[in-house]
Design a protein around this motif. Structure first.
Motif, PDB file in Angstrom:
ATOM      1  N   VAL A 103       4.782  -2.520  -2.855  1.00 17.07           N
ATOM      2  CA  VAL A 103       3.780  -3.442  -3.406  1.00 17.07           C
ATOM      3  C   VAL A 103       2.410  -2.777  -3.327  1.00 17.07           C
ATOM      4  O   VAL A 103       1.926  -2.450  -2.238  1.00 17.07           O
ATOM      5  N   SER A 104       1.818  -2.540  -4.461  1.00 21.13           N
ATOM      6  CA  SER A 104       0.469  -1.951  -4.522  1.00 21.13           C
ATOM      7  C   SER A 104      -0.045  -2.118  -5.939  1.00 21.13           C
ATOM      8  O   SER A 104       0.699  -2.531  -6.836  1.00 21.13           O
ATOM      9  N   ARG A 105      -1.311  -1.793  -6.137  1.00 19.37           N
ATOM     10  CA  ARG A 105      -1.872  -1.965  -7.473  1.00 19.37           C
ATOM     11  C   ARG A 105      -1.296  -0.961  -8.463  1.00 19.37           C
ATOM     12  O   ARG A 105      -1.177  -1.238  -9.641  1.00 19.37           O
ATOM     13  N   ARG A 106      -0.939   0.223  -7.964  1.00 22.42           N
ATOM     14  CA  ARG A 106      -0.282   1.196  -8.833  1.00 22.42           C
ATOM     15  C   ARG A 106       0.946   1.773  -8.138  1.00 22.42           C
ATOM     16  O   ARG A 106       1.031   1.767  -6.907  1.00 22.42           O
ATOM     17  N   GLU A 107       1.875   2.239  -8.926  1.00 20.47           N
ATOM     18  CA  GLU A 107       3.147   2.710  -8.396  1.00 20.47           C
ATOM     19  C   GLU A 107       3.101   4.194  -8.065  1.00 20.47           C
ATOM     20  O   GLU A 107       2.465   4.988  -8.748  1.00 20.47           O
ATOM     21  N   SER A 108       3.784   4.580  -7.007  1.00 13.64           N
ATOM     22  CA  SER A 108       3.921   5.980  -6.641  1.00 13.64           C
ATOM     23  C   SER A 108       5.058   6.608  -7.446  1.00 13.64           C
ATOM     24  O   SER A 108       6.217   6.223  -7.306  1.00 13.64           O
ATOM     25  N   GLY A 162       0.811  -1.215   0.000  1.00 13.97           N
ATOM     26  CA  GLY A 162       0.000   0.000   0.000  1.00 13.97           C
ATOM     27  C   GLY A 162       0.840   1.258   0.000  1.00 13.97           C
ATOM     28  O   GLY A 162       0.521   2.230   0.686  1.00 13.97           O
ATOM     29  N   ALA A 163       1.912   1.249  -0.779  1.00 12.68           N
ATOM     30  CA  ALA A 163       2.868   2.370  -0.762  1.00 12.68           C
ATOM     31  C   ALA A 163       2.575   3.439  -1.801  1.00 12.68           C
ATOM     32  O   ALA A 163       3.404   4.322  -2.026  1.00 12.68           O
ATOM     33  N   SER A 164       1.410   3.404  -2.423  1.00 14.36           N
ATOM     34  CA  SER A 164       1.113   4.373  -3.488  1.00 14.36           C
ATOM     35  C   SER A 164       0.555   5.685  -2.949  1.00 14.36           C
ATOM     36  O   SER A 164       0.659   6.720  -3.609  1.00 14.36           O
ATOM     37  N   THR A 165      -0.046   5.655  -1.743  1.00 13.97           N
ATOM     38  CA  THR A 165      -0.621   6.870  -1.159  1.00 13.97           C
ATOM     39  C   THR A 165      -0.511   6.819   0.362  1.00 13.97           C
ATOM     40  O   THR A 165      -0.134   5.806   0.940  1.00 13.97           O
ATOM     41  N   GLY A 166      -0.907   7.918   1.001  1.00 19.80           N
ATOM     42  CA  GLY A 166      -1.099   7.953   2.445  1.00 19.80           C
ATOM     43  C   GLY A 166       0.100   7.550   3.270  1.00 19.80           C
ATOM     44  O   GLY A 166       1.250   7.871   2.961  1.00 19.80           O
ATOM     45  N   LEU A 167      -0.162   6.826   4.350  1.00 20.90           N
ATOM     46  CA  LEU A 167       0.885   6.411   5.271  1.00 20.90           C
ATOM     47  C   LEU A 167       1.931   5.542   4.589  1.00 20.90           C
ATOM     48  O   LEU A 167       3.132   5.691   4.843  1.00 20.90           O
ATOM     49  N   GLY A 168       1.495   4.629   3.726  1.00 16.52           N
ATOM     50  CA  GLY A 168       2.432   3.742   3.047  1.00 16.52           C
ATOM     51  C   GLY A 168       3.445   4.507   2.220  1.00 16.52           C
ATOM     52  O   GLY A 168       4.653   4.238   2.284  1.00 16.52           O
ATOM     53  N   GLU A 169       2.979   5.467   1.446  1.00 23.86           N
ATOM     54  CA  GLU A 169       3.881   6.279   0.622  1.00 23.86           C
ATOM     55  C   GLU A 169       4.805   7.112   1.493  1.00 23.86           C
ATOM     56  O   GLU A 169       6.008   7.213   1.226  1.00 23.86           O
ATOM     57  N   ILE A 219       6.534  -4.434   6.088  1.00 24.66           N
ATOM     58  CA  ILE A 219       5.474  -3.575   6.625  1.00 24.66           C
ATOM     59  C   ILE A 219       4.166  -3.886   5.917  1.00 24.66           C
ATOM     60  O   ILE A 219       3.979  -3.563   4.737  1.00 24.66           O
ATOM     61  N   ASN A 220       3.247  -4.537   6.640  1.00 19.73           N
ATOM     62  CA  ASN A 220       1.914  -4.834   6.105  1.00 19.73           C
ATOM     63  C   ASN A 220       1.016  -3.635   6.369  1.00 19.73           C
ATOM     64  O   ASN A 220       0.345  -3.540   7.393  1.00 19.73           O
ATOM     65  N   ASN A 221       1.021  -2.706   5.424  1.00 23.15           N
ATOM     66  CA  ASN A 221       0.328  -1.435   5.602  1.00 23.15           C
ATOM     67  C   ASN A 221      -1.010  -1.355   4.864  1.00 23.15           C
ATOM     68  O   ASN A 221      -1.937  -0.687   5.334  1.00 23.15           O
ATOM     69  N   ALA A 222      -1.134  -2.021   3.730  1.00 22.21           N
ATOM     70  CA  ALA A 222      -2.343  -1.884   2.904  1.00 22.21           C
ATOM     71  C   ALA A 222      -3.595  -2.250   3.695  1.00 22.21           C
ATOM     72  O   ALA A 222      -3.614  -3.227   4.447  1.00 22.21           O
ATOM     73  N   GLY A 223      -4.634  -1.456   3.521  1.00 24.86           N
ATOM     74  CA  GLY A 223      -5.882  -1.719   4.218  1.00 24.86           C
ATOM     75  C   GLY A 223      -7.037  -0.929   3.626  1.00 24.86           C
ATOM     76  O   GLY A 223      -6.829   0.093   2.973  1.00 24.86           O
ATOM     77  N   VAL A 224      -8.242  -1.436   3.850  1.00 24.62           N
ATOM     78  CA  VAL A 224      -9.444  -0.743   3.380  1.00 24.62           C
ATOM     79  C   VAL A 224     -10.437  -0.640   4.525  1.00 24.62           C
ATOM     80  O   VAL A 224     -10.599  -1.574   5.309  1.00 24.62           O
ATOM     81  N   VAL A 225     -11.099   0.510   4.644  1.00 27.25           N
ATOM     82  CA  VAL A 225     -12.080   0.702   5.702  1.00 27.25           C
ATOM     83  C   VAL A 225     -13.467   0.230   5.270  1.00 27.25           C
ATOM     84  O   VAL A 225     -14.316  -0.086   6.114  1.00 27.25           O
ATOM     85  N   GLU A 226     -13.696   0.160   3.974  1.00 27.87           N
ATOM     86  CA  GLU A 226     -14.974  -0.322   3.475  1.00 27.87           C
ATOM     87  C   GLU A 226     -15.133  -1.837   3.704  1.00 27.87           C
ATOM     88  O   GLU A 226     -14.127  -2.542   3.722  1.00 27.87           O
ATOM     89  N   PRO A 227     -16.346  -2.327   3.908  1.00 27.86           N
ATOM     90  CA  PRO A 227     -17.619  -1.603   3.834  1.00 27.86           C
ATOM     91  C   PRO A 227     -17.954  -0.865   5.134  1.00 27.86           C
ATOM     92  O   PRO A 227     -17.767  -1.412   6.226  1.00 27.86           O
TER      93      PRO A 227
END
Length: 252
Positions: free
Chosen positions: A31-36, A8-15, A85-93
């Motif tokens: 590691v993320s779906r898109r690169e920063s 989850g390094a493309s945005t936010g805390l991860g980046e 660092i396992n950072n990626a996460g989603v608050v939804e739903p």
């Protein structure tokens, strides 16, 4: 030689944390779906080794494949320590029980809980015959310690991640001595996740007005401040295995 892998390094805390790791001269894999692009440019200008792996963590098969490749790349005798660092996460739903979408439930559990467990398990399996020290940091949330209306899935995944962290640390006391695992609770930050939270409905999320107030009163920490705190903690060499660290305690 130190290596860091962060999801989850493309945005936010991860980046923000990834950029700080680059500043520290630590070789990095994002590691993320898109690169920063910011991270790519920063590592280039700092002349720090960097690579990116595209991965959809909601897919178990893709997660296993990608992290199998990464583990083969970093777990060799030339490395002294690998930070994971396992950072990626989603608050939804964000929805009350009885109104949850089944696909959203499965996706949230996969990203927030199953993926970190799978990744950690894979790295420990691959590191069995290695002398490389593996330090895992799971990004958790205060939502994993108290019930919040509309966050039954998010809170449950973080609570489970906390227990997984503590259990894996307990097992390490009787097993692999070069393994350290902790969790880090980053508090409330000015990120895209906060925007998602504020965009939810009052019926689904009773604390909506509180989170709007956080923004309006400037109570949200920046990802850069929290990311720097996380990296400083991680590389300090003064971690207690299995402990959950809270940004509010570290930034008093």
């Amino acid at each position: 030689m130190a290596y860091a892998i962060i999801t989850g390094a493309s945005t936010g805390l991860g980046e923000a944390a990834a950029l700080k790791l680059v500043e520290e001269g630590i070789k990095l894999i994002s590691v993320s779906r898109r690169e920063s692009q910011k991270l790519k440019e920063k590592s280039l200008s700092a002349n720090v080794s960097y690579s990116h792996f595209s991965c959809d963590l909601s897919s178990s098969d893709e997660t296993i494949s990608v992290f199998g490749q990464i583990a083969e790349q970093v777990l060799d005798q030339e490395k002294d320590i690998v930070y994971l660092i396992n950072n990626a996460g989603v608050v939804e739903p964000i929805e009350t029980v009885g109104n949850l979408d089944f696909h959203d439930i499965i996706s949230s559990i996969q990203v927030n809980l199953t993926a970190p467990i799978m990744i950690t398990n894979l790295f420990l399996e691959k590191a069995k015959d290695s002398e490389v020290k593996v330090n895992v940091m799971n990004i958790t949330s205060g939502a994993g310690e108290r019930p919040i209306q509309g966050w039954s899935i998010y809170g449950s995944t973080k609570a489970a991640l906390n227990l997984f962290t503590k259990t894996a640390a307990l097992e390490a006391e009787h097993g692999k001595k070069n393994f350290m695992i902790n969790a880090f609770s980053p508090g409330i930050m000015d990120t895209n996740m906060q925007h998602t939270i504020r965009s939810s409905g009052k019926e689904a999320f009773n604390d909506l007005e509180k989170f709007l107030e956080y923004r309006d009163k400037g109570l949200l920490r920046s990802p850069e401040q929290v990311g720097s705190c996380l990296v400083k903690l991680l590389i300090s060499g003064d971690l207690e295995n299995g402990r959950i660290y809270y940004v509010n305690d570290l930034l008093k």
